[in-house]
Write an enzyme that holds these catalytic residues in place. Structure first.
Site, PDB file in Angstrom:
ATOM      1  N   HIS A  58      -3.728   7.221   6.382  1.00 39.35           N
ATOM      2  CA  HIS A  58      -3.757   5.843   5.729  1.00 39.35           C
ATOM      3  C   HIS A  58      -5.117   5.235   5.961  1.00 39.35           C
ATOM      4  O   HIS A  58      -5.927   4.668   5.000  1.00 39.35           O
ATOM      5  CB  HIS A  58      -2.697   4.883   6.258  1.00 39.35           C
ATOM      6  CG  HIS A  58      -2.644   3.638   5.486  1.00 39.35           C
ATOM      7  ND1 HIS A  58      -2.521   3.746   4.113  1.00 39.35           N
ATOM      8  CD2 HIS A  58      -2.887   2.365   5.836  1.00 39.35           C
ATOM      9  CE1 HIS A  58      -2.430   2.477   3.569  1.00 39.35           C
ATOM     10  NE2 HIS A  58      -2.688   1.692   4.544  1.00 39.35           N
ATOM     11  N   CYS A  96       0.696  -1.239  -0.070  1.00 39.66           N
ATOM     12  CA  CYS A  96       0.012  -0.121   0.093  1.00 39.66           C
ATOM     13  C   CYS A  96       0.891   1.165   0.074  1.00 39.66           C
ATOM     14  O   CYS A  96       0.286   2.375  -0.318  1.00 39.66           O
ATOM     15  CB  CYS A  96      -0.846  -0.007   1.193  1.00 39.66           C
ATOM     16  SG  CYS A  96      -1.946  -1.573   1.476  1.00 39.66           S
ATOM     17  N   HIS A 156     -10.058   1.331  -0.266  1.00 41.01           N
ATOM     18  CA  HIS A 156      -8.601   1.014  -0.309  1.00 41.01           C
ATOM     19  C   HIS A 156      -8.226   0.781  -1.483  1.00 41.01           C
ATOM     20  O   HIS A 156      -8.375  -0.360  -2.026  1.00 41.01           O
ATOM     21  CB  HIS A 156      -8.289   0.068   0.682  1.00 41.01           C
ATOM     22  CG  HIS A 156      -6.676   0.196   0.966  1.00 41.01           C
ATOM     23  ND1 HIS A 156      -5.802   0.854   0.245  1.00 41.01           N
ATOM     24  CD2 HIS A 156      -6.044  -0.459   1.969  1.00 41.01           C
ATOM     25  CE1 HIS A 156      -4.421   0.751   0.769  1.00 41.01           C
ATOM     26  NE2 HIS A 156      -4.579  -0.109   1.824  1.00 41.01           N
TER      27      HIS A 156
END
Length: 397
Positions: free
Chosen positions: A289, A161, A323
């Site tokens: 995040h 990520c 995400h």
């Protein structure tokens, strides 16, 4: 570090194609998440799907690169005049002096999945899928290099990520060392069964829209996105927003769980502040995040609470997009840049019942505010973390 100019940037996600669509969704607190309609056997969850990807046609000369991930990349490249800015940089510096640095988590593995679903009786791939370039981790960067006729350093970063946040760091090093005069950075990841079923096997996928930092959060929503930014030296564009600094860490605490005390995240954050010459009190906004997983949000909320004053605003925007994995870094970097440009702190969409661990820094709803400095956090599997620091043109730490 010497700041760099962000001379162009764009993003395409479930919020829409291009920056205007993204800003409109943020300003109206409108999520792009929807019930999962992807795959021949869709999981019961919500996704951040980009409309129109299936209808994108690559130029005939690039047909060999055709797959869903590269179609999304091509759609993203068409937005906000980015192609013209890259062509101008290529003409100014030469094709060999423009680097291409792209992050991705799965590249075009969706095409490989399709090929395996269609194996013939002898176990061979169908003829139309016998294109080795699309079955490789470097498919994305290879395609974009061919599409833009770039001949400089070409690098794929795949660190989960944090992938398309870490490309900014690689670009700064190349510019500082004099290897190139400009760098196109970014990332693209598309929905695919490997991701949806893989994260579901880890019991991380929520059956409802994700709720970052909500007390009752129960998992992530997976999305897809394409984003790009052009980096040049300040003298090329003194009125452009700036990349002030970046921080990286790799704590390798666990394959999929963050360090319980946020050690890796804090190392990346403090590295970014130090490289940018910033004190934590100078940060106006942090795009977190904030995936809506239990441990990630717990660790990140504690890090914000112990590091920043109450005036600093913080929020996750994954409630808008899901995400987007390897594209999360660049997508959320563009959100931070738009927050600076439009004096808007995006609210933490989905956090209707704030987790008690969240401090006074959290912005639960949109707030108008002048932002000089914004951070963007990207924390990946395996403890691979990155933090980016951006600022308004003319800002001096």
């Amino acid at each position: 570090m010497t700041p760099l100019a962000v001379t162009a940037y764009t993003a395409t996600s479930a919020m829409g194609s291009g920056l205007a669509a993204q800003l409109d969704a943020l300003a109206h607190a409108r999520s792009g998440l929807r019930p999962n309609d992807f795959s021949s056997a869709p999981l019961a969850c919500w996704i951040g799907r980009v409309d129109g990807v299936e209808d994108v046609a690559l130029p005939a000369a690039l047909a060999a690169w055709d797959c869903r991930n590269n179609r999304l990349a091509w759609l993203g490249l068409q937005q906000d005049g980015l192609l013209d800015r890259v062509r101008a940089a290529r003409a100014r510096y030469g094709a060999a002096r423009v680097a291409l640095l792209l992050g991705t988590s799965t590249a075009s593995i969706g095409a490989t999945e399709e090929a395996y679903r269609r194996l013939d009786a002898d176990g061979g791939m169908p003829d139309d899928m016998l294109r080795p370039a699309i079955h490789a981790p470097h498919s994305l960067a290879g395609f974009v290099a061919a599409a833009l006729a770039l001949e400089g350093p070409c690098l794929t970063v795949s660190t989960a990520c944090s992938s398309s946040a870490k490309v900014f760091a690689s670009a700064e090093r190349m510019l500082r060392l004099g290897l190139v005069d400009a760098a196109l950075v970014g990332g693209v990841d598309t929905l695919c069964d490997s991701v949806l079923f893989g994260f579901n096997a880890l019991e991380l996928v929520s059956p409802e829209p994700c709720r970052p930092f909500d007390a009752a959060r129960n998992g992530i929503s997976i999305g897809e996105a394409a984003g790009f930014a052009l980096l040049e030296r300040i003298e090329a564009a003194p009125d452009a927003p700036r990349l002030l600094g970046y921080g990286e860490s790799s704590d390798a605490h666990h394959m999929s769980t963050p360090h319980p005390d946020g050690l890796g995240a804090e190392l990346a954050l403090r590295d970014a502040l130090a490289r940018a010459g910033l004190d934590a009190a100078q940060v106006d906004y942090i795009n977190l995040h904030g995936t809506a997983s239990q441990k990630n949000d717990e660790v990140e909320a504690a890090l914000v609470e112990r590091t920043f004053p109450s005036r600093t605003r913080a929020s996750s925007t994954k409630g808008y997009t899901g995400h987007t994995l390897g594209a999360a870094g660049i997508l959320e970097a563009t959100v931070a840049l738009q927050a600076i440009a439009h004096e808007l702190v995006p609210g933490n969409l989905g956090g209707d019942t704030p987790d008690p661990a969240c401090g006074a820094q959290f912005a639960w709803h949109n707030e108008p505010r002048r932002i000089e400095v914004a951070l963007s956090n990207s924390f990946g599997f395996g403890g691979n973390n990155a933090c980016l620091a951006f600022a308004r043109a003319g800002f001096a730490a």
